[in-house]
Design a protein around this motif. Structure first.
Motif, PDB file in Angstrom:
ATOM      1  N   LEU A 136       0.835  -1.203   0.000  1.00  0.00           N
ATOM      2  CA  LEU A 136       0.000   0.000   0.000  1.00  0.00           C
ATOM      3  C   LEU A 136       0.867   1.249   0.000  1.00  0.00           C
ATOM      4  CD1 LEU A 136      -2.570  -1.079   2.746  1.00  0.00           C
ATOM      5  CD2 LEU A 136      -2.917  -1.137   0.265  1.00  0.00           C
ATOM      6  N   LYS A 137       0.352   2.312  -0.586  1.00  0.00           N
ATOM      7  CA  LYS A 137       1.045   3.588  -0.552  1.00  0.00           C
ATOM      8  C   LYS A 137       0.857   4.236   0.819  1.00  0.00           C
ATOM      9  CE  LYS A 137       0.452   4.443  -5.510  1.00  0.00           C
ATOM     10  NZ  LYS A 137      -0.104   5.367  -6.540  1.00  0.00           N
ATOM     11  N   VAL A 138       1.779   5.109   1.174  1.00  0.00           N
ATOM     12  CA  VAL A 138       1.708   5.844   2.435  1.00  0.00           C
ATOM     13  C   VAL A 138       1.616   7.325   2.137  1.00  0.00           C
ATOM     14  CG1 VAL A 138       2.914   6.455   4.568  1.00  0.00           C
ATOM     15  CG2 VAL A 138       2.955   4.095   3.743  1.00  0.00           C
ATOM     16  N   LYS A 139       0.755   8.009   2.876  1.00  0.00           N
ATOM     17  CA  LYS A 139       0.614   9.449   2.712  1.00  0.00           C
ATOM     18  C   LYS A 139       0.584  10.107   4.089  1.00  0.00           C
ATOM     19  CE  LYS A 139      -1.985  12.863   0.029  1.00  0.00           C
ATOM     20  NZ  LYS A 139      -1.649  13.957   0.942  1.00  0.00           N
ATOM     21  N   ALA A 140       1.358  11.177   4.229  1.00  0.00           N
ATOM     22  CA  ALA A 140       1.320  11.937   5.479  1.00  0.00           C
ATOM     23  C   ALA A 140       0.018  12.726   5.546  1.00  0.00           C
ATOM     24  CB  ALA A 140       2.519  12.867   5.564  1.00  0.00           C
ATOM     25  N   ASP A 141      -0.441  12.974   6.749  1.00  0.00           N
ATOM     26  CA  ASP A 141      -1.675  13.734   6.936  1.00  0.00           C
ATOM     27  C   ASP A 141      -1.425  15.209   6.618  1.00  0.00           C
ATOM     28  OD1 ASP A 141      -3.560  11.726   8.675  1.00  0.00           O
ATOM     29  OD2 ASP A 141      -1.437  11.477   9.176  1.00  0.00           O
ATOM     30  N   GLU A 142      -2.325  15.771   5.863  1.00  0.00           N
ATOM     31  CA  GLU A 142      -2.161  17.156   5.434  1.00  0.00           C
ATOM     32  C   GLU A 142      -2.122  18.097   6.633  1.00  0.00           C
ATOM     33  OE1 GLU A 142      -4.261  20.408   2.403  1.00  0.00           O
ATOM     34  OE2 GLU A 142      -4.947  18.305   2.476  1.00  0.00           O
ATOM     35  N   GLY A 143      -1.088  18.931   6.689  1.00  0.00           N
ATOM     36  CA  GLY A 143      -0.969  19.945   7.724  1.00  0.00           C
ATOM     37  C   GLY A 143      -0.453  19.454   9.061  1.00  0.00           C
ATOM     38  N   PHE A 144      -0.196  18.134   9.186  1.00  0.00           N
ATOM     39  CA  PHE A 144       0.303  17.598  10.449  1.00  0.00           C
ATOM     40  C   PHE A 144       1.780  17.980  10.659  1.00  0.00           C
ATOM     41  CE2 PHE A 144      -2.451  13.894  12.129  1.00  0.00           C
ATOM     42  CZ  PHE A 144      -3.614  14.577  11.837  1.00  0.00           C
ATOM     43  N   THR A 145       2.180  18.049  11.937  1.00  0.00           N
ATOM     44  CA  THR A 145       3.588  18.182  12.297  1.00  0.00           C
ATOM     45  C   THR A 145       3.941  17.006  13.191  1.00  0.00           C
ATOM     46  OG1 THR A 145       3.571  20.601  12.155  1.00  0.00           O
ATOM     47  CG2 THR A 145       5.323  19.592  13.468  1.00  0.00           C
ATOM     48  N   TYR A 146       4.768  16.126  12.677  1.00  0.00           N
ATOM     49  CA  TYR A 146       5.140  14.917  13.400  1.00  0.00           C
ATOM     50  C   TYR A 146       6.445  15.150  14.159  1.00  0.00           C
ATOM     51  CZ  TYR A 146       1.938  12.958   9.914  1.00  0.00           C
ATOM     52  OH  TYR A 146       0.859  12.708   9.106  1.00  0.00           O
ATOM     53  N   TYR A 147       6.427  14.879  15.436  1.00  0.00           N
ATOM     54  CA  TYR A 147       7.637  14.986  16.256  1.00  0.00           C
ATOM     55  C   TYR A 147       8.293  13.609  16.330  1.00  0.00           C
ATOM     56  CZ  TYR A 147      10.621  15.508  20.379  1.00  0.00           C
ATOM     57  OH  TYR A 147      11.691  15.515  21.248  1.00  0.00           O
ATOM     58  N   ILE A 148       9.607  13.572  16.075  1.00  0.00           N
ATOM     59  CA  ILE A 148      10.373  12.333  16.144  1.00  0.00           C
ATOM     60  C   ILE A 148      11.477  12.524  17.174  1.00  0.00           C
ATOM     61  CG2 ILE A 148      11.870  10.748  14.874  1.00  0.00           C
ATOM     62  CD1 ILE A 148      10.317  11.539  12.340  1.00  0.00           C
ATOM     63  N   GLY A 149      11.355  11.817  18.284  1.00  0.00           N
ATOM     64  CA  GLY A 149      12.322  11.944  19.360  1.00  0.00           C
ATOM     65  C   GLY A 149      13.532  11.046  19.150  1.00  0.00           C
ATOM     66  N   GLY A 150      14.190  10.704  20.242  1.00  0.00           N
ATOM     67  CA  GLY A 150      15.455   9.992  20.138  1.00  0.00           C
ATOM     68  C   GLY A 150      15.365   8.491  20.204  1.00  0.00           C
ATOM     69  N   LYS A 151      14.200   7.913  20.003  1.00  0.00           N
ATOM     70  CA  LYS A 151      14.017   6.458  20.104  1.00  0.00           C
ATOM     71  C   LYS A 151      14.849   5.728  19.048  1.00  0.00           C
ATOM     72  CE  LYS A 151      10.123   4.890  21.390  1.00  0.00           C
ATOM     73  NZ  LYS A 151       8.701   4.487  21.552  1.00  0.00           N
ATOM     74  N   ASP A 152      15.361   4.570  19.427  1.00  0.00           N
ATOM     75  CA  ASP A 152      16.178   3.748  18.538  1.00  0.00           C
ATOM     76  C   ASP A 152      15.259   2.935  17.618  1.00  0.00           C
ATOM     77  OD1 ASP A 152      18.108   2.263  17.318  1.00  0.00           O
ATOM     78  OD2 ASP A 152      18.747   1.162  19.095  1.00  0.00           O
ATOM     79  N   ARG A 153      14.686   3.612  16.636  1.00  0.00           N
ATOM     80  CA  ARG A 153      13.757   2.943  15.725  1.00  0.00           C
ATOM     81  C   ARG A 153      13.818   3.589  14.351  1.00  0.00           C
ATOM     82  NH1 ARG A 153      10.505  -0.461  16.932  1.00  0.00           N
ATOM     83  NH2 ARG A 153      10.005   0.205  19.061  1.00  0.00           N
ATOM     84  N   SER A 154      13.724   2.741  13.319  1.00  0.00           N
ATOM     85  CA  SER A 154      13.678   3.216  11.941  1.00  0.00           C
ATOM     86  C   SER A 154      12.351   2.835  11.307  1.00  0.00           C
ATOM     87  CB  SER A 154      14.812   2.598  11.111  1.00  0.00           C
ATOM     88  OG  SER A 154      16.076   2.952  11.608  1.00  0.00           O
ATOM     89  N   ALA A 155      11.893   3.650  10.383  1.00  0.00           N
ATOM     90  CA  ALA A 155      10.742   3.316   9.543  1.00  0.00           C
ATOM     91  C   ALA A 155      11.275   2.833   8.201  1.00  0.00           C
ATOM     92  CB  ALA A 155       9.840   4.531   9.361  1.00  0.00           C
ATOM     93  N   VAL A 156      10.878   1.628   7.810  1.00  0.00           N
ATOM     94  CA  VAL A 156      11.349   1.030   6.562  1.00  0.00           C
ATOM     95  C   VAL A 156      10.349   1.325   5.453  1.00  0.00           C
ATOM     96  CG1 VAL A 156      11.958  -1.117   5.396  1.00  0.00           C
ATOM     97  CG2 VAL A 156      12.624  -0.758   7.779  1.00  0.00           C
ATOM     98  N   ILE A 157      10.817   1.966   4.388  1.00  0.00           N
ATOM     99  CA  ILE A 157       9.961   2.353   3.268  1.00  0.00           C
ATOM    100  C   ILE A 157      10.217   1.420   2.094  1.00  0.00           C
ATOM    101  CG2 ILE A 157       9.459   4.166   1.586  1.00  0.00           C
ATOM    102  CD1 ILE A 157      10.230   6.230   3.671  1.00  0.00           C
ATOM    103  N   LYS A 158       9.164   0.722   1.667  1.00  0.00           N
ATOM    104  CA  LYS A 158       9.254  -0.130   0.489  1.00  0.00           C
ATOM    105  C   LYS A 158       8.160   0.178  -0.529  1.00  0.00           C
ATOM    106  CE  LYS A 158      11.427  -4.092   2.797  1.00  0.00           C
ATOM    107  NZ  LYS A 158      11.338  -5.555   3.067  1.00  0.00           N
TER     108      LYS A 158
END
Length: 551
Positions: free
Chosen positions: A97-119
């Motif tokens: 499936l395709k991924v789309k960010a929510d329009e107008g959102f601001t996502y905070y990404i802290g220091g967690k040891d995690r990656s998002a895998v994009i395929k």
């Protein structure tokens, strides 16, 4: 019928040969489908669990696209959304499936040891992402890993290679990216304040299923022995990553060579990045350097376009020679990458501001193209095979290159100390030809008095770099304006070559490791603002055998 409980253990491993960097951990996500609501949580072992209701699965597949908010991302710029982002991509990967960010959102990404895998295709749109590096668990964990669904595998039986070899004796199911190393031979034995003992002999190239080498990016070394060889099948479809406004809150670490990789790493072939923006804030009096927010590694056929990046503040530390050095810190990094085009891209800060390090670096790459870019520099560290810079403006760090093949600079303005600097720490070497056409050279951007030279470098002949060093065999320069009005009082005029070796003034000086000097320079319509003639070099002895033809 969807099973009541679907368990997908996504424990993918991916091959990276890195240099001084810890490998990112594999994707570690467990996806279940139960009657319960869609939920994302991390267990005590750090494994991300994603439960998606059967109703939502049906709706997601019908739409063909999922949002981060579908997996409980808040998007308020304060709540850490990294788990939701990683979960969204893990589910998208499992169901194509395709991924789309929510329009107008601001996502905070802290220091967690995690990656998002994009395929799958990802549209960040007009959403913003705040990446907070002030308190992190692992500096080597990328935010996004753009990966292939194909798995790399070892090639057995490949024992040696020859430069420009057209075919290797293997059969594959499909065209693949081949990486070979010989750990018993060292190249790029660095000289100077960041000296080191070199790196394993390395090459990367594409072959078809019959083993025929793509000669647009040929094998560039003779390999007497191969200690490791891998193949990664080339992805047949193009993956699109579009939009997104990313802001890194810079780390506050000590100014040492502890590189941060809080970035997007592209490790899949056939990818287009379009319309991304990366900004940096919070840089203070000290900080650790960055590897590049957009980084490519072990891939081919990549386009980065309409993208805005930011130069990092320059910090100093003590180098391997025990003396102070400025640390390289990048926003665009290209490693073991073939056929990469950077098109219509720029940076947010002044390309001539020396407080910021040069924006881009590359290692072991081939066929790199800058087209209509405005950056502080182009740089090839551990060699580039074939590079083109056209319709572009480069700032205070100019063009820094070593490598082989053809280097083309066309319809561009260069504001560096030299028009082209052949990096002395790797032997000031370019084995091949250089073409310069329809360009403007402003020595040091006109900011300070400068004795202009078109080709800069240093070569003592006393250091073994692990290979024979070459100056460009043939240089062709056509329609070049040298704007050298700001020069010292004793200025004699611009030189084709600067003084590569001040001690080599007669035959008494012997190079232990002789370099191969330029044979021919062709000049057509080269003009100077100072009115002074272009000379070969202030060291006429070293370049006495260079044939200069003026047309």
């Amino acid at each position: 019928m969807i099973k009541r409980s679907l368990l997908i253990a996504s424990l993918f491993s991916f091959f990276f040969v890195t240099y001084g960097q810890v490998e990112n951990p594999p994707e570690n996500v467990v996806i279940t489908s139960k009657k319960k609501e869609t939920k994302v949580f991390e267990n005590e072992s750090g494994v991300l669990h994603v439960n998606v209701s059967r109703k939502n699965i049906k709706n997601f597949k019908k739409k063909g696209v999922i949002l981060y908010s579908d997996f409980n991302a808040i998007g308020d710029g304060k709540t850490d959304d990294m788990d939701a982002i990683a979960a969204t991509h893990a589910f998208a990967n499992a169901h194509n499936l395709k991924v789309k960010a929510d329009e107008g959102f601001t996502y905070y990404i802290g220091g967690k040891d995690r990656s998002a895998v994009i395929k799958t295709d990802t549209d960040f749109g007009n959403a913003s992402f705040i990446i907070d590096d002030t308190n992190i668990e692992n500096k080597d964990t990328s935010i996004f890993l753009v990966r292939s669904s194909n798995e790399p595998f070892k090639l057995n039986g490949l024992k040696s290679l020859k430069k420009n070899q057209k075919k290797i004796d293997i059969s594959l199911e499909e065209s693949s990216l081949i990486t070979v190393t010989n750990s018993n031979t060292k190249h790029y034995i660095r000289y100077g304040l960041n000296q080191d003992n070199g790196s394993d002999q390395t090459d990367i190239f594409v072959v078809d299923k019959n083993g025929n080498v793509d000669m647009d990016a040929p094998i560039i070394w003779d390999f007497d022995q191969i200690t490791k060889a891998t193949a990664l099948p080339i992805d047949k479809t193009t993956l699109y990553i579009t939009g997104g406004h990313f802001t890194t809150i810079a780390n506050k670490a000590a100014s040492k060579y502890t590189y941060y990789s809080r970035n997007m790493v592209i490790g899949r072939s056939n990818v287009i990045v379009d319309g991304l923006e990366h900004h940096i804030k919070g840089e203070g009096e000290h900080g650790a350097p960055y590897r590049g927010f957009v980084s490519t590694r072990d891939c081919a056929y990549i386009t980065i376009k309409n993208t805005i990046l930011t130069g990092h503040k320059m910090y100093r530390t003590i180098g391997s020679a025990g003396k102070p050095v400025s640390m390289g810190s990048y926003d665009l990094s290209l490693t073991r990458s073939l056929n990469v085009t950077v098109e219509n891209c720029s940076q947010t800060n002044d390309i001539n501001d020396g407080a910021y390090w040069g924006l881009q670096s590359s290692n072991y790459s081939k066929n790199l193209v800058y087209d209509n870019c405005t950056f502080s520099r182009f740089d090839a560290h551990k060699g580039v095979a074939n590079a083109t810079i056209r319709n572009s403006t480069l700032g205070h760090m100019g063009i820094n290159a070593i490598g082989c093949g053809t280097l083309v600079v066309e319809n561009s303005t260069i504001n560096g100390r030299n028009l082209i600097n052949l990096r002395s720490d790797y032997g000031s070497t370019w084995q091949g030809e250089v073409f310069i056409k329809d360009c403007v050279f402003v020595p040091s951007g006109g900011r300070k008095p400068t004795s202009a030279s078109l080709f800069g470098g240093t070569y003592t002949g006393k250091h073994d770099f692990g290979y024979i060093c070459y100056m460009p065999e043939k240089i062709t320069i056509e329609n070049l304006q040298i704007k050298d009005t700001n020069h010292p009082d004793d200025y004699l005029g611009p030189a084709i070559f600067n003084n590569f070796n001040k001690n080599m003034t007669d035959a008494s000086y012997q190079e232990e490791y002789p370099s191969v000097k330029t044979k021919e320079v062709i000049l057509k319509n080269v003009t100077t603002a100072s009115g002074k003639e272009l000379m070969v070099s202030s060291n006429p002895y070293m370049f006495k055998d260079v044939k200069v033809i003026t047309k």
